[in-house]
Design a protein around this motif. Structure first.
Motif, mmCIF file in Angstrom:
data_model
loop_
_atom_site.group_PDB
_atom_site.id
_atom_site.type_symbol
_atom_site.label_atom_id
_atom_site.label_comp_id
_atom_site.label_asym_id
_atom_site.label_seq_id
_atom_site.Cartn_x
_atom_site.Cartn_y
_atom_site.Cartn_z
ATOM 1 N N PRO A 1 31.891 -2.340 55.117
ATOM 2 C CA PRO A 1 31.665 -3.626 54.424
ATOM 3 C C PRO A 1 30.827 -3.512 53.149
ATOM 4 N N ILE A 2 30.068 -2.417 52.992
ATOM 5 C CA ILE A 2 29.245 -2.308 51.780
ATOM 6 C C ILE A 2 29.716 -1.168 50.880
ATOM 7 N N LEU A 3 30.962 -0.770 51.058
ATOM 8 C CA LEU A 3 31.496 0.305 50.215
ATOM 9 C C LEU A 3 31.421 -0.075 48.741
ATOM 10 N N THR A 4 31.652 -1.346 48.446
ATOM 11 C CA THR A 4 31.580 -1.814 47.057
ATOM 12 C C THR A 4 30.138 -2.023 46.618
ATOM 13 N N ALA A 5 29.337 -2.667 47.463
ATOM 14 C CA ALA A 5 27.971 -3.049 47.065
ATOM 15 C C ALA A 5 27.039 -1.847 46.990
ATOM 16 N N ASN A 6 27.209 -0.896 47.876
ATOM 17 C CA ASN A 6 26.289 0.243 47.894
ATOM 18 C C ASN A 6 26.995 1.449 48.522
ATOM 19 N N GLU A 7 27.740 2.138 47.675
ATOM 20 C CA GLU A 7 28.567 3.246 48.166
ATOM 21 C C GLU A 7 27.710 4.338 48.818
ATOM 22 N N CYS B 1 27.348 0.294 62.563
ATOM 23 C CA CYS B 1 28.277 -0.063 61.489
ATOM 24 C C CYS B 1 28.788 1.210 60.817
ATOM 25 N N PHE C 1 24.730 -14.959 56.614
ATOM 26 C CA PHE C 1 26.071 -15.505 56.343
ATOM 27 C C PHE C 1 25.959 -16.862 55.652
ATOM 28 N N LYS D 1 30.265 -5.405 40.328
ATOM 29 C CA LYS D 1 31.359 -4.910 41.165
ATOM 30 C C LYS D 1 31.525 -5.776 42.423
ATOM 31 N N VAL D 2 30.401 -6.280 42.929
ATOM 32 C CA VAL D 2 30.438 -7.125 44.129
ATOM 33 C C VAL D 2 31.236 -8.396 43.823
ATOM 34 N N ALA E 1 38.164 -11.297 56.664
ATOM 35 C CA ALA E 1 37.498 -10.011 56.933
ATOM 36 C C ALA E 1 35.982 -10.051 56.786
ATOM 37 N N GLY E 2 35.375 -11.232 56.863
ATOM 38 C CA GLY E 2 33.928 -11.306 56.677
ATOM 39 C C GLY E 2 33.533 -11.207 55.219
ATOM 40 N N VAL E 3 34.523 -11.082 54.333
ATOM 41 C CA VAL E 3 34.256 -11.034 52.887
ATOM 42 C C VAL E 3 34.331 -12.446 52.327
ATOM 43 N N CYS F 1 31.483 -2.811 64.526
ATOM 44 C CA CYS F 1 30.470 -3.836 64.829
ATOM 45 C C CYS F 1 31.062 -5.080 65.462
ATOM 46 N N THR G 1 25.521 -5.314 55.713
ATOM 47 C CA THR G 1 26.858 -5.026 56.276
ATOM 48 C C THR G 1 27.334 -6.138 57.213
ATOM 49 N N HIS G 2 26.534 -7.161 57.398
ATOM 50 C CA HIS G 2 26.776 -8.237 58.369
ATOM 51 C C HIS G 2 27.283 -7.705 59.709
ATOM 52 N N CYS G 3 26.560 -6.718 60.237
ATOM 53 C CA CYS G 3 26.949 -6.058 61.492
ATOM 54 C C CYS G 3 26.393 -6.779 62.720
ATOM 55 N N THR H 1 20.950 -1.874 60.478
ATOM 56 C CA THR H 1 21.788 -0.701 60.240
ATOM 57 C C THR H 1 21.629 -0.162 58.812
ATOM 58 N N PHE I 1 39.653 -10.094 46.095
ATOM 59 C CA PHE I 1 40.021 -10.359 47.492
ATOM 60 C C PHE I 1 40.668 -11.746 47.593
ATOM 61 N N GLY J 1 29.843 1.290 57.785
ATOM 62 C CA GLY J 1 29.486 1.230 56.367
ATOM 63 C C GLY J 1 30.573 0.657 55.473
ATOM 64 N N TRP K 1 23.898 -8.925 49.262
ATOM 65 C CA TRP K 1 25.256 -8.362 49.290
ATOM 66 C C TRP K 1 25.274 -6.932 49.817
ATOM 67 N N ASP K 2 24.110 -6.327 50.001
ATOM 68 C CA ASP K 2 24.037 -4.979 50.577
ATOM 69 C C ASP K 2 24.024 -5.019 52.105
#
Lengths: 323, 295
Positions: free
Chosen positions: B197-203, B193, A225, A244-245, B44-46, B152, A205-207, A159, A252, B195, A202-203
């Protein structure tokens, strides 16, 4: 069985004429897509270009898009691929620069990304006399990833690759996993740090698209994962260039530790960084729109849920368990 | 029909209109919900699974302790993370024993591995039943063109989310849209997806996904989109203005939460479903619903 193939044709010298061409061929029911392409090339059009090598699903050369689905052409039978209209469309996989017909540039698509993760083992010590023995228990984890044939179908279905060709992608990350979890390798931490930089792990989306697209059941998303969990165990929660990551992850966890659930307002602010004025200002339009609809979560004024203390204890205990 | 209700963080945070809409719909349908109030975020997968698996095991143990066999979620992400954690805990007795001993025993809890986790969408289509739901529809949403967007984690990994015998889960959203009298607008992005989950990593990539999916649905004639995932909603609705600006195009596609769409068909009005709290206005979309009260 008489079968109609619609095969994508592209001649770099006549790019404007690119498009599908129809071929009707007689094939046994047991024939594969590669068998069909071979008959077309041998009997009807010797200029048809496609890649195929082992013809048994172990070289990854013949990754194609058949009836809009990414498959290995050699292990896909025509009887499985054929649609209701009795037509089999064969195209190059998505997101690749096509060189001719069904042949595409793997260097741009995949090899350059695999090189980035240095896909070989750097042993902890010099090769001993005789065999370098590793216990079955220790190598079992990576055995599945070792069977990857680098066909690129996980990247084809990814994706993120769909919107960003510079994302390292699930195939290269699976290769990274194979080294990170190999007990013989001595560069686990360096590898985790390298793939934590922008466009790295970290980019993702783990979709879970990659799991569904892998023809060999390697489950690349599940491998990703495991990489992330291992990175976090080693204290690596971002690269140098994408702090930022890390801030997002830390905020969190802090939030769940404090109240048992997520303080979304706090997460937005702390992900940007409390002293990052330009970043915080960037949040304002979105926050203002939410406030106008009375739905902006107020940061830090977050009600502690019953059970928050126990949840905090769980997190602290789990964090203590880190190697 | 009684469920342990796990509303998730976002239904009371960034999407506060979701929680009351879900509760009102469940109440109207006679689905009894008992909220799990002492449990934590799924991660949340984070969060690392080293942290989130014990927290989710605690949630499952609490539900078991309350005498429940099923937890109901209203978030694709909560659903996915919990299903994956539950799969590990149910299929690896040693792992479950270790989690129980290390993290839950102190509180006197134990997860026995009996729980099932189901999203509201699955509850409606599998437990409540299509015919029963049809019987409760008082307002056919005729004229409304709705694009489905699953999130997803409600779709994948497919061996867990749509196992053998549950293949129908891949089209529940489309079936539900038809069931309430609206028209399905099918589009390629429906199971992709959002998007978030990657709002922080790659807006940039995240925004591209928002504009691609909402733009595609809009171009195919959708008046609105419906999603069972509030995290998708945060991105597709909350960030749609940013995404549209980056894509240099107008989109303006309202995004409805699943219970809001069902609620409208059960006779609740737009304000009762709190549609006015959405970032992209829903007014133009709901004007397409033809007046056709069945009762």
């Amino acid at each position: 069985m008489q079968t109609t193939f619609k095969v994508y044709r592209f001649d770099p010298e006549q790019p404007k004429q690119a498009g599908p061409a129809s071929y009707v061929v007689e094939l046994p029911d047991s024939a594969s897509i590669v068998d069909g392409l071979t008959v077309i090339r041998d009997e009807q059009d010797p200029s048809l270009a496609f890649r195929a090598n082992c013809e048994r699903g172990s070289c990854g050369d013949c990754a194609l898009r058949v009836n809009k689905k990414g498959v290995l052409g050699c292990t896909t039978r025509i009887t499985d691929a054929i649609g209701k209209d009795r037509i089999i469309t064969v195209e190059p996989i998505r997101h690749v620069p096509v060189l001719k017909d069904l042949v595409y540039d793997m260097e741009t698509f995949l090899w350059r990304k695999v090189k980035v993760v240095t896909p070989w083992i750097t042993p902890q010590r010099a090769e001993p006399d005789g065999n370098y023995t590793v216990s079955e228990a220790k190598i079992a984890e990576v055995r599945t990833a070792m069977s990857c044939v680098m066909c690129g179908l996980c990247d084809e279905g990814c994706t993120v690759v769909a919107v960003d060709s510079e994302f390292v992608g699930p195939a290269a990350l699976t290769k990274a996993y194979r080294a990170i979890f190999d007990p013989r390798d001595s560069r686990h931490s360096e590898r985790l740090k390298a793939i934590s930089e922008p466009r790295g792990v970290w980019d993702c989306t783990h979709c879970f698209e990659a799991n569904g697209h892998c023809p060999l059941g390697i489950e690349p998303t599940s491998r990703i994962f495991e990489i992330r969990d291992e990175a976090i165990r080693q204290g690596i929660r971002s690269g140098v260039q994408n702090p930022k990551v890390r801030r997002h992850y830390d905020s969190f966890v802090k939030s769940v530790k404090k109240s048992g659930w997520l303080d979304e307002g706090r997460l937005a602010i702390e992900s940007e960084g409390l002293l990052n004025l330009p970043g915080l200002l960037k949040l304002l339009p979105t926050a203002a729109r939410a406030m106008a609809r009375h739905k902006a979560p107020i940061p830090y004024l977050h009600r502690r849920r019953p059970g928050a203390k126990e949840i905090r204890q769980i997190i602290e205990k789990a964090e203590e368990g880190k190697p | 029909m009684s469920y342990a209700f796990y509303p998730g963080c976002v239904s009371r945070g960034g999407c506060p209109e979701l929680y009351p809409a879900a509760v009102k719909v469940a109440d109207k349908l006679g689905i009894e919900l008992q909220e799990l109030t002492e449990v934590g975020c799924t991660g949340a997968g984070v969060m690392s699974r080293d942290l989130s698996d014990p927290i989710n095991a605690r949630t499952f143990a609490k539900a078991e302790q309350g005498g429940f066999s099923t937890i109901m979620t209203i978030c694709s992400t909560c659903q996915g993370v919990m299903t994956q954690a539950n799969h590990r805990l149910q299929n690896d007795a040693d792992y479950r024993a270790q989690i129980n001993k290390t993290y839950l025993a102190e509180e006197g809890l134990e997860y026995r591995g009996t729980l099932e986790v189901k999203h509201l969408l699955w509850v409606l289509m599998e437990d409540y039943g299509v015919d029963n739901l049809k019987a409760k529809v008082t307002r056919q949403l005729t004229g409304l063109k709705v694009a489905p967007f699953y999130g997803c984690y409600l779709r994948r990994p497919s061996d867990l989310m749509a196992p053998k015998g549950f293949g129908g889960r891949k089209t529940y959203l489309e079936e539900l849209i038809s069931l309430v009298g609206a028209e399905v607008v099918d589009f390629g992005g429906k199971s992709k997806c959002c998007g978030f989950p990657i709002l922080t990593a790659n807006e940039e990539n995240s925004m591209r996904m928002v504009s691609d999916h909402t733009g595609e649905a809009k171009d195919k004639g959708a008046h609105c989109m419906v999603t069972p995932c509030p995290l998708c909603h945060l991105n597709l609705d909350g960030n749609q203005p940013n995404a549209a600006k980056k894509a240099k195009r107008a989109i303006g596609l309202p995004i409805l939460h699943l219970p809001q769409l069902v609620g409208l068909a059960l006779g609740f009005d737009e304000r009762e479903m709190e549609l006015q709290r959405h970032i992209v206005s829903t007014e133009a979309a709901t004007r397409n619903i033809k007046v056709n009260m069945l009762s």
